[in-house]
Enzyme design. Sequence first.
Site, PDB file in Angstrom:
ATOM      1  N   HIS A   1       5.090  -8.646   0.833  1.00  0.00           N
ATOM      2  CA  HIS A   1       4.184  -7.558   1.203  1.00  0.00           C
ATOM      3  C   HIS A   1       3.818  -6.744  -0.027  1.00  0.00           C
ATOM      4  CE1 HIS A   1       3.162  -4.112   4.251  1.00  0.00           C
ATOM      5  NE2 HIS A   1       2.248  -4.273   3.336  1.00  0.00           N
TER       6      HIS A   1
ATOM      7  N   GLU B   1      -2.856  -3.734  -3.372  1.00  0.00           N
ATOM      8  CA  GLU B   1      -1.500  -3.587  -3.884  1.00  0.00           C
ATOM      9  C   GLU B   1      -1.510  -3.158  -5.356  1.00  0.00           C
ATOM     10  OE1 GLU B   1       1.387  -3.735  -2.170  1.00  0.00           O
ATOM     11  OE2 GLU B   1       0.152  -3.932  -0.376  1.00  0.00           O
TER      12      GLU B   1
ATOM     13  N   HIS C   1      -0.107   0.488  -5.920  1.00  0.00           N
ATOM     14  CA  HIS C   1       1.275   0.424  -6.394  1.00  0.00           C
ATOM     15  C   HIS C   1       1.410  -0.106  -7.823  1.00  0.00           C
ATOM     16  CE1 HIS C   1       2.450   1.311  -2.284  1.00  0.00           C
ATOM     17  NE2 HIS C   1       1.733   0.286  -1.861  1.00  0.00           N
TER      18      HIS C   1
END
EC number: 3.1.27.1
Length: 325
Positions: A114, A167, A171
């Site tokens: 994930h 992502e 992040h």
Amino acid sequence: MRSQRFLFVAILACFLVTIKSTPLSDISDSDESTSVDEKTQKRPDDDSEFEGYPFREDEDSLQDSSREMSVQDHNWDVLIFTQQWPVTTCYHWREENPDQECSLPQKKEFWTIHGIWPTKLHQMGPNFCNNSANFDPDKLNPIEDRLETFWPDLKGMDSTEWLWKHEWQKHGTCAMLVEELDNELKYFEQGLTWREEYIMSRILDASDIHPDSNNTVAAINNAIVKALGKNPSIHCLYDGKHGISYLSEIRICFSKSLELIDCDGIKQGDAVPVGVPGGTIITNCHIGSLVHYPSLVPPLQRKSHWKLPLVNVYKLLQFLMWFTL
């Protein structure tokens, strides 16, 4: 007077015949325990997360979030590496939207990535740390095939690049603080390295925890601690209609030097440390209930529409005609 009475009762009967019940939505986000991921399972973001599973933020919202984070402290303490169980993810999506397509991996017992989320202890985030670090899919060409296998968007190949962009922007731009993760290729390659080193299906299998089984949260936690020697964070999706907790995600933690550490002190969605005999478990699952580790996406369950058979309608009208005579 009789004709008016008959007309009224007939209209009432027709109204009753057309009544339909509302379809069930089986996944509940109710907070019936210490549980509920990504109160979500939202979708599932990453961090509440099931973002539930990544929220489909549009480009404007991504940019707004980036600008907002640009004035915040981007330091962090740990990296949370999250693997998700695709069957549970697809079940959740399907229950929210029966038309939602979901592409399960071809291999069985196959956990997918994930994300890798830099996180401050006892806090959420940071997120969107570097506006200038734009996502360039061409930089992932050397590992694209492996990413499609181990870090796919379960909504299908057409949206996989969206997931990687999400992502990275949310992040990866924060992970850039450490040299080992300071560009796209390094960030995603590290995720692949950890996925190959920490194969969650094998870790659970070693403790006799297999798909299509029911286990306590403590048993799942013990299996991971036995294999890794560190405390994980275990996340479930809760089906409030049927009272079932489904194993959804398992998160393990790393230091800035990329060493495996305990996840103690991380704040992720509604997961909390729960005291149990012998220690503490970080989870949002129902601590006193069994957790189902599904092998197949459960069938869609909906209430059938309530309808009167035609012959019963005829009999009802015959009775009303007799009653109003």
